[in-house]
Design a protein around this motif. Sequence first.
Motif, PDB file in Angstrom:
ATOM      1  N   ASP A  64      -5.515  20.402  10.547  1.00 21.66           N
ATOM      2  CA  ASP A  64      -6.213  20.696  11.803  1.00 21.66           C
ATOM      3  C   ASP A  64      -6.603  22.170  11.815  1.00 21.66           C
ATOM      4  N   HIS A  65      -7.732  22.495  12.435  1.00 18.14           N
ATOM      5  CA  HIS A  65      -8.171  23.892  12.501  1.00 18.14           C
ATOM      6  C   HIS A  65      -8.954  24.102  13.777  1.00 18.14           C
ATOM      7  N   GLU A  66      -8.353  23.835  14.871  1.00 17.89           N
ATOM      8  CA  GLU A  66      -8.915  23.766  16.225  1.00 17.89           C
ATOM      9  C   GLU A  66     -10.171  22.911  16.251  1.00 17.89           C
ATOM     10  N   GLY A 106     -13.695  23.412  16.827  1.00 19.35           N
ATOM     11  CA  GLY A 106     -15.109  23.698  16.580  1.00 19.35           C
ATOM     12  C   GLY A 106     -15.555  23.574  15.141  1.00 19.35           C
ATOM     13  N   ASN A 107     -14.609  23.391  14.199  1.00 15.35           N
ATOM     14  CA  ASN A 107     -15.051  23.256  12.800  1.00 15.35           C
ATOM     15  C   ASN A 107     -15.849  21.961  12.644  1.00 15.35           C
ATOM     16  N   VAL A 108     -16.632  21.906  11.587  1.00 12.61           N
ATOM     17  CA  VAL A 108     -17.605  20.806  11.474  1.00 12.61           C
ATOM     18  C   VAL A 108     -16.936  19.426  11.520  1.00 12.61           C
ATOM     19  N   LEU A 136     -20.227  24.224   2.434  1.00  7.80           N
ATOM     20  CA  LEU A 136     -19.757  25.378   3.215  1.00  7.80           C
ATOM     21  C   LEU A 136     -18.467  25.045   3.966  1.00  7.80           C
ATOM     22  N   HIS A 137     -18.103  23.763   3.976  1.00  5.55           N
ATOM     23  CA  HIS A 137     -16.875  23.338   4.673  1.00  5.55           C
ATOM     24  C   HIS A 137     -15.892  22.816   3.617  1.00  5.55           C
ATOM     25  N   GLY A 138     -15.458  21.570   3.716  1.00  5.76           N
ATOM     26  CA  GLY A 138     -14.382  21.077   2.847  1.00  5.76           C
ATOM     27  C   GLY A 138     -14.732  21.010   1.373  1.00  5.76           C
ATOM     28  N   GLY A 190     -14.579  34.156   2.826  1.00  7.08           N
ATOM     29  CA  GLY A 190     -15.331  34.186   4.074  1.00  7.08           C
ATOM     30  C   GLY A 190     -14.879  33.085   5.007  1.00  7.08           C
ATOM     31  N   HIS A 191     -15.226  33.238   6.247  1.00  9.10           N
ATOM     32  CA  HIS A 191     -14.885  32.207   7.237  1.00  9.10           C
ATOM     33  C   HIS A 191     -15.692  32.433   8.500  1.00  9.10           C
ATOM     34  N   ALA A 192     -16.020  31.336   9.166  1.00 10.80           N
ATOM     35  CA  ALA A 192     -16.799  31.441  10.399  1.00 10.80           C
ATOM     36  C   ALA A 192     -16.017  32.105  11.526  1.00 10.80           C
ATOM     37  N   PRO A 235      -3.904  31.997   6.527  1.00  9.06           N
ATOM     38  CA  PRO A 235      -2.478  31.728   6.252  1.00  9.06           C
ATOM     39  C   PRO A 235      -2.260  30.471   5.409  1.00  9.06           C
ATOM     40  N   ARG A 236      -3.263  29.593   5.369  1.00 10.50           N
ATOM     41  CA  ARG A 236      -3.155  28.411   4.497  1.00 10.50           C
ATOM     42  C   ARG A 236      -3.281  28.831   3.035  1.00 10.50           C
ATOM     43  N   TYR A 237      -4.084  29.870   2.783  1.00  9.52           N
ATOM     44  CA  TYR A 237      -4.161  30.455   1.435  1.00  9.52           C
ATOM     45  C   TYR A 237      -2.790  31.034   1.088  1.00  9.52           C
ATOM     46  N   LEU A 267      -8.826  14.541  -0.753  1.00 13.79           N
ATOM     47  CA  LEU A 267      -7.466  14.890  -0.321  1.00 13.79           C
ATOM     48  C   LEU A 267      -7.501  15.674   0.990  1.00 13.79           C
ATOM     49  N   PHE A 268      -8.457  16.563   1.092  1.00 17.54           N
ATOM     50  CA  PHE A 268      -8.640  17.323   2.338  1.00 17.54           C
ATOM     51  C   PHE A 268      -8.880  16.331   3.494  1.00 17.54           C
ATOM     52  N   GLY A 269      -9.712  15.331   3.218  1.00 18.52           N
ATOM     53  CA  GLY A 269     -10.038  14.336   4.245  1.00 18.52           C
ATOM     54  C   GLY A 269      -8.822  13.542   4.692  1.00 18.52           C
ATOM     55  N   SER A 273      -5.823  14.538   4.755  1.00 18.15           N
ATOM     56  CA  SER A 273      -5.059  15.435   5.626  1.00 18.15           C
ATOM     57  C   SER A 273      -5.703  15.586   6.998  1.00 18.15           C
ATOM     58  N   ARG A 274      -7.017  15.742   7.004  1.00 15.48           N
ATOM     59  CA  ARG A 274      -7.690  16.030   8.283  1.00 15.48           C
ATOM     60  C   ARG A 274      -7.579  14.871   9.273  1.00 15.48           C
ATOM     61  N   SER A 275      -7.253  13.684   8.768  1.00 11.69           N
ATOM     62  CA  SER A 275      -7.052  12.561   9.697  1.00 11.69           C
ATOM     63  C   SER A 275      -5.914  12.876  10.677  1.00 11.69           C
TER      64      SER A 275
HETATM   65  O1  OAA Z   1     -12.424  26.391  10.962  1.00  9.44           O
HETATM   66  C1  OAA Z   1     -13.448  26.213  10.282  1.00  9.44           C
HETATM   67  O2  OAA Z   1     -14.597  26.400  10.709  1.00  9.44           O
HETATM   68  C2  OAA Z   1     -13.360  25.770   8.884  1.00  9.44           C
HETATM   69  C3  OAA Z   1     -11.968  25.564   8.399  1.00  9.44           C
HETATM   70  O3  OAA Z   1     -11.327  26.450   7.892  1.00  9.44           O
HETATM   71  C4  OAA Z   1     -11.364  24.245   8.593  1.00  9.44           C
HETATM   72  O4  OAA Z   1     -11.957  23.396   9.272  1.00  9.44           O
HETATM   73  O5  OAA Z   1     -10.258  24.014   8.076  1.00  9.44           O
END
Ligand code: OAA
Length: 488
Positions: free
Chosen positions: A283-285, A287-289, A319-321, A366-368, A375-377, A443-445, A447-449
């Motif tokens: 999760d990353h609040e 507004g991410n795509v 530019l995202h996952g 970089g990051h939006a 911190p994930r890095y 794999l990212f996907g 997790s994002r669920s």
């Molecule tokens: O927050 C963002 O825009 C992109 C990001 O790092 C994520 O979704 O994990």
Amino acid sequence: MQLARLSRPFWRGGTFRTWATRCWRRSWVNEARPLGAMSPSAGAGTNLKEVFREKIEPMHKQVVELREKYGEEVLGTCTVSQAYGGMRSVKCMTYETSLLDPEEGIRFRGYSIPECQKLLPKAKPDGAEPLPESLFWLLLTGDVPTDAQVAQLQEDMRERARVPADVLKILDSMPHEQLHPMSQFAAAINLLQRESAMAAAYANGANKSSYWEHCLEDALTLIARLPEVAARIYRNTFHGGKHVPPGQLGDAHDMGKRLARLLGFESPEFDELMRLYLVIHADHEGGNVSAHAVRLVGSALSDPYMAFAAGMNGLAGPLHGLANQEVLRWLVQLRQRLGDRPMTTENLTELCWQTLNEGHVIPGFGHAVLRKTDPRYTAQRQFALKHLPHDDMFQLVSKLYEVVPQVLEAQGKVKNPWPNVDQHSGVLLQYYGLRESQYYTVLFGVSRSLGTLASLVWDRALGLPLERPKSVTTEWIREHFHKQPMKA
Ligand SMILES: O=C([O-])CC(=O)C(=O)O
Ligand SMILES: CC(=O)SCCNC(=O)CCNC(=O)[C@H](O)C(C)(C)COP(=O)(O)OP(=O)(O)OC[C@H]1O[C@@H](n2cnc3c(N)ncnc32)[C@H](O)[C@@H]1OP(=O)(O)O
């Protein structure tokens, strides 16, 4: 109507006010709870749905109170530049499961990644990384779960986990070499949609107050099935369709270990990596795509499968996952371009400039929103320092941490020259033998669920309406501001 239903006088008692104020401060001012704080879920039963049900009414009332009190306050404004510029930092939505601070990074329900690593239940007997199911519990309820709560959730997920045979058959028959793994992944999620409890309930005229229950049902089933779906895609695309039968996995596997084993990896260290990976990418609040796409599509009452598939199509952008795939490709190219030359600051600086001068971004930097190292890095770097400190590729990534920010600063365009999560993940995966970088975003996907679907359940529990902001044309902007006197 909705407000009237929600404004019964229950919350006016002092106890609720105290609780609500605490929650408000935690989620809006990003104040962390003290480490080791007593979890409100402790003793509240081990059934996630029942624990969640208890949370809805107080949260509803809190929202009603805030809207009554502050409903007319301005949360954020939007300038013409922001409207053209990807709406960067326009505050215009709420999202409960996580909150990002530009300097500090993400907090899941108020907890930083190191705090989650410390507090969330781990695999028995000696796991060091949090269990993904425990993060889902935290994101959904706001509470650190007990071991018993996580155990029951795992059992529930295991019962849901088997993907229908005909869906697997369709996945097996896809043209794997031509279809990117993310296309296969999004297609698979749409194929699973036919079992949506939310879609069926809506078709049968369910009352809107029950939507969250069907949404939770779908979220749990979909999350439980994603490891098998993801592994199927991996084994079909890169291992000639030789699969690890889920029946051989036994009962004791958590989501991380289950995913690792289904992918075909046996090492306990890789199990731990999968647990860490699934937790930090969740999760990353809002507004991410990917998260925003899930929210947006879900707001039309498209069911969780439909909404999540939309999010995965967004995650698949470079530019995202998809940047995690691009990073590994770029690192491999960098090594080829380096050839026999040593990995010095000068040589790497020259090659980074070459990438920029070819008109490309340096992936993984970089990051939006973030303005410091992600911190994930850092969490992944710590994993690497513990488990693979001498790996060549890790050495390269470490060296780039010194070099790239200087190059990007010198270029003078980026707002944040520091590395993001995608810069590190591929290096860990390739170390354990998962070298097919086109696969990484799947794999990212998975997790994002955990984050986006927990959030979607809240969207339905709070009865959030259809999302539909106003757009204007360039012509409108020209006309509108032409008529107004310019600011001095
Ligand atoms: O927050 C963002 O825009 C992109 C990001 O790092 C994520 O979704 O994990
Ligand atoms: C999970 C995630 O989604 S994390 C992000 C993953 N993506 C990447 O790693 C790709 C590389 N990074 C980027 O492209 C960007 O930093 C993004 C897309 C993440 C953020 O974009 P923005 O918010 O527009 O960044 P910012 O405001 O700093 O951009 C200003 C300029 O710097 C450029 N820039 C930003 N990051 C980089 C980079 N890593 N390399 C080269 N140039 C960059 C932008 O392209 C933009 O150039 P332009 O004015 O010519 O269009």
